[in-house]
Scaffold this active site. Structure first.
Site, PDB file in Angstrom:
ATOM      1  N   PHE A   1      27.145 -98.803  91.076  1.00  0.00           N
ATOM      2  CA  PHE A   1      27.463 -97.407  90.813  1.00  0.00           C
ATOM      3  C   PHE A   1      28.897 -97.410  90.241  1.00  0.00           C
ATOM      4  O   PHE A   1      29.180 -98.275  89.423  1.00  0.00           O
ATOM      5  CB  PHE A   1      27.184 -96.561  92.071  1.00  0.00           C
ATOM      6  CG  PHE A   1      25.673 -96.332  92.204  1.00  0.00           C
ATOM      7  CD1 PHE A   1      24.811 -97.400  92.401  1.00  0.00           C
ATOM      8  CD2 PHE A   1      25.115 -95.085  92.034  1.00  0.00           C
ATOM      9  CE1 PHE A   1      23.413 -97.232  92.423  1.00  0.00           C
ATOM     10  CE2 PHE A   1      23.722 -94.888  92.069  1.00  0.00           C
ATOM     11  CZ  PHE A   1      22.879 -95.968  92.260  1.00  0.00           C
ATOM     12  N   ASN A   2      29.803 -96.526  90.620  1.00  0.00           N
ATOM     13  CA  ASN A   2      31.082 -96.498  89.908  1.00  0.00           C
ATOM     14  C   ASN A   2      32.123 -97.405  90.550  1.00  0.00           C
ATOM     15  O   ASN A   2      32.672 -97.079  91.606  1.00  0.00           O
ATOM     16  CB  ASN A   2      31.602 -95.072  89.810  1.00  0.00           C
ATOM     17  CG  ASN A   2      30.833 -94.282  88.778  1.00  0.00           C
ATOM     18  OD1 ASN A   2      29.609 -94.126  88.888  1.00  0.00           O
ATOM     19  ND2 ASN A   2      31.509 -93.822  87.752  1.00  0.00           N
TER      20      ASN A   2
ATOM     21  N   LEU B   1      37.440 -92.529  84.554  1.00  0.00           N
ATOM     22  CA  LEU B   1      38.091 -91.380  85.173  1.00  0.00           C
ATOM     23  C   LEU B   1      39.361 -91.737  85.957  1.00  0.00           C
ATOM     24  O   LEU B   1      40.425 -91.154  85.711  1.00  0.00           O
ATOM     25  CB  LEU B   1      37.076 -90.667  86.093  1.00  0.00           C
ATOM     26  CG  LEU B   1      37.609 -89.452  86.828  1.00  0.00           C
ATOM     27  CD1 LEU B   1      38.012 -88.348  85.862  1.00  0.00           C
ATOM     28  CD2 LEU B   1      36.566 -88.917  87.821  1.00  0.00           C
TER      29      LEU B   1
ATOM     30  N   TYR C   1      24.032 -97.668  76.773  1.00  0.00           N
ATOM     31  CA  TYR C   1      24.574 -98.711  77.660  1.00  0.00           C
ATOM     32  C   TYR C   1      23.535 -99.072  78.726  1.00  0.00           C
ATOM     33  O   TYR C   1      23.171-100.242  78.895  1.00  0.00           O
ATOM     34  CB  TYR C   1      25.878 -98.200  78.308  1.00  0.00           C
ATOM     35  CG  TYR C   1      26.292 -98.978  79.525  1.00  0.00           C
ATOM     36  CD1 TYR C   1      26.640-100.312  79.412  1.00  0.00           C
ATOM     37  CD2 TYR C   1      26.328 -98.372  80.788  1.00  0.00           C
ATOM     38  CE1 TYR C   1      27.017-101.034  80.539  1.00  0.00           C
ATOM     39  CE2 TYR C   1      26.706 -99.080  81.903  1.00  0.00           C
ATOM     40  CZ  TYR C   1      27.047-100.412  81.776  1.00  0.00           C
ATOM     41  OH  TYR C   1      27.403-101.125  82.887  1.00  0.00           O
TER      42      TYR C   1
ATOM     43  N   ILE D   1      38.317 -82.791  82.077  1.00  0.00           N
ATOM     44  CA  ILE D   1      37.145 -82.765  82.955  1.00  0.00           C
ATOM     45  C   ILE D   1      35.938 -82.547  82.055  1.00  0.00           C
ATOM     46  O   ILE D   1      35.802 -81.478  81.450  1.00  0.00           O
ATOM     47  CB  ILE D   1      37.286 -81.646  84.011  1.00  0.00           C
ATOM     48  CG1 ILE D   1      38.542 -81.892  84.848  1.00  0.00           C
ATOM     49  CG2 ILE D   1      36.033 -81.555  84.873  1.00  0.00           C
ATOM     50  CD1 ILE D   1      38.882 -80.764  85.798  1.00  0.00           C
TER      51      ILE D   1
ATOM     52  N   LYS E   1      21.264-102.625  79.430  1.00  0.00           N
ATOM     53  CA  LYS E   1      21.260-103.332  80.723  1.00  0.00           C
ATOM     54  C   LYS E   1      19.830-103.455  81.262  1.00  0.00           C
ATOM     55  O   LYS E   1      19.463-104.467  81.843  1.00  0.00           O
ATOM     56  CB  LYS E   1      22.157-102.591  81.725  1.00  0.00           C
ATOM     57  CG  LYS E   1      23.635-102.741  81.435  1.00  0.00           C
ATOM     58  CD  LYS E   1      24.138-104.104  81.862  1.00  0.00           C
ATOM     59  CE  LYS E   1      25.601-104.335  81.547  1.00  0.00           C
ATOM     60  NZ  LYS E   1      26.114-105.595  82.063  1.00  0.00           N
TER      61      LYS E   1
HETATM   62  N1  UDP Z   1      35.070 -88.208  83.326  1.00  0.00           N
HETATM   63  C1  UDP Z   1      35.838 -87.088  83.054  1.00  0.00           C
HETATM   64  N2  UDP Z   1      36.977 -87.248  82.302  1.00  0.00           N
HETATM   65  C2  UDP Z   1      37.355 -88.441  81.795  1.00  0.00           C
HETATM   66  C3  UDP Z   1      36.573 -89.594  82.085  1.00  0.00           C
HETATM   67  C4  UDP Z   1      35.434 -89.431  82.852  1.00  0.00           C
HETATM   68  O1  UDP Z   1      35.524 -85.986  83.488  1.00  0.00           O
HETATM   69  O2  UDP Z   1      38.381 -88.498  81.096  1.00  0.00           O
HETATM   70  C5  UDP Z   1      33.858 -88.069  84.150  1.00  0.00           C
HETATM   71  C6  UDP Z   1      32.605 -88.570  83.482  1.00  0.00           C
HETATM   72  O3  UDP Z   1      31.992 -87.550  82.720  1.00  0.00           O
HETATM   73  C7  UDP Z   1      31.765 -88.993  84.688  1.00  0.00           C
HETATM   74  C8  UDP Z   1      32.803 -89.417  85.729  1.00  0.00           C
HETATM   75  O4  UDP Z   1      34.043 -88.854  85.295  1.00  0.00           O
HETATM   76  O5  UDP Z   1      31.058 -87.897  85.203  1.00  0.00           O
HETATM   77  C9  UDP Z   1      32.937 -90.924  85.823  1.00  0.00           C
HETATM   78  O6  UDP Z   1      33.099 -91.427  84.516  1.00  0.00           O
HETATM   79  P1  UDP Z   1      33.552 -92.906  84.216  1.00  0.00           P
HETATM   80  O7  UDP Z   1      33.724 -93.024  82.722  1.00  0.00           O
HETATM   81  O8  UDP Z   1      34.735 -93.259  85.058  1.00  0.00           O
HETATM   82  O9  UDP Z   1      32.345 -93.799  84.734  1.00  0.00           O
HETATM   83  P2  UDP Z   1      30.774 -93.784  84.373  1.00  0.00           P
HETATM   84  O10 UDP Z   1      30.157 -92.771  85.306  1.00  0.00           O
HETATM   85  O11 UDP Z   1      30.633 -93.449  82.929  1.00  0.00           O
HETATM   86  O12 UDP Z   1      30.351 -95.175  84.703  1.00  0.00           O
END
Ligand code: UDP
Length: 331
Positions: free
Chosen positions: A171-172, A192, A143, A209, A147
């Protein structure tokens, strides 16, 4: 006369929040979305909506030619890092090839102003505690690679065709508009915070997690969560700057604070008022341990300031959306 903005992916999560803000700020908006991941219901009444895939080159070129857009905000893309590791070809096709179709159609109509949704995933595993824009670019998932490829394509088009662009490296993205009218709804959901709330609402057995052996304070991944409306505001500022000066740039967008997966779950438990079932799982492929933004550049150059600085406030706005729309837009 108000400026007319084409928003690709405008029926998606960050796109729909930005569309609302653009309208509030007096812009005329057209949303283009193929509705593969977007939701027609998120497009406000009175906003022109065009269902089109950026892979439809000829239709796209004619569509841009027959309109008189002043700029494009380009959100349309595949976004799940985990999925990208399984199907890189889909990500390349959509994020790079279809994105280039858009640029070609723009250049053919002499439309040369674009804001691009980029990502912190272009940095890969950080070599510093917080990430500035000049941090090495070494994405660890496909991904992020697509980008970064598109950022390079933008730079080529700037040099050769005079394209004016700004890349915003998010970021997130988290939270939802406090109106409760729009929010985050992906299918399948992989993020998440929405997954935590699905669990809280009893729609899932537990939240997994992903990885508890990272080199972080509690062993789980650290991310910098930024409210979707603060992201939207940054697009408006970047657009204004491009209109005023024609000067584009690359900016990080985050809060500058990192929270572990466990801390996010705890904050969500505080917001919903009860414990949420959780289980420890193995690492997800392609996940850097820590991603924290240094967003000083956009603060000093464009005067951007996030309004939501507490993780709890951000999560509260997300909870309002999920609680009132447990089935997302459909339900
Ligand atoms: N994560 C997790 N469980 C889940 C989904 C995500 O532990 O069911 C963790 C993931 O490994 C990352 C963080 O949560 O460290 C954020 O993930 P997300 O997919 O929300 O966003 P990303 O960082 O991939 O853009």
């Amino acid at each position: 006369m108000s400026k007319h903005i084409l928003v690709t992916g405008g029926a998606g999560y960050i796109g729909s929040h930005t569309v609302r803000l653009l309208i509030k700020e007096g812009y005329k908006v057209t949303v283009l979305d193929n509705l593969v991941n977007g939701h027609k219901e998120s497009v406000p009444d009175g906003v022109e909506f065009v269902e089109l895939d950026l892979g439809e080159r000829e239709v796209l070129t004619k569509f841009i030619e027959h309109n008189n857009f002043d700029a494009v905000i380009h959100f349309a893309a595949f976004i799940e890092a985990g999925l990208s590791m399984k199907e890189p070809e889909k990500f390349f096709e959509n994020n790079c090839v279809n994105g280039t179709n858009l640029l070609n159609a723009m250049v053919a109509s002499n439309l040369k102003t674009i804001i691009f949704s980029s990502t912190a995933a272009v940095y890969g595993d950080p070599v510093s505690a917080s990430i500035k824009e000049d941090h090495p670019l070494n994405p660890v998932n496909h991904y992020g690679r697509t980008k970064l490829i598109f950022e390079n394509i933008l730079s080529m088009y700037a040099e050769t065709h005079g394209l004016k662009y700004t890349s915003l490296r998010y970021f997130n993205a988290a939270g939802a508009d406090p109106s409760g009218e729009i929010g985050e709804d992906h299918d399948p959901e992989t993020h998440l915070i929405p997954l935590i709330f699905r669990t809280a609402l009893g729609k899932r057995k537990s939240i997994s997690i992903f990885g508890t052996d990272y080199d972080t304070k509690d062993g789980t991944c650290v991310r910098d969560y930024i409210h979707v409306n603060d992201l939207a505001q940054a697009h408006i500022l970047a657009l204004e700057k491009l209109f005023e000066t024609g000067e584009g740039d690359i900016y990080n967008l985050g809060n500058g604070h990192g929270f572990t997966v466990k801390e996010v779950i705890e904050a969500a438990e505080e917001v919903v008022g009860h414990l949420i079932p959780k289980e420890e799982d193995s690492r997800r492929k392609g996940d850097p341990a820590v991603l924290i933004a240094d967003s000083e550049k956009i603060k000093s150059k464009l005067g951007w300031q996030p309004k939501y600085t507490s993780i709890k406030d951000i999560i509260e706005t997300a909870w309002k959306w999920h609680k009132d729309n447990p089935g997302g837009y459909e339900g």
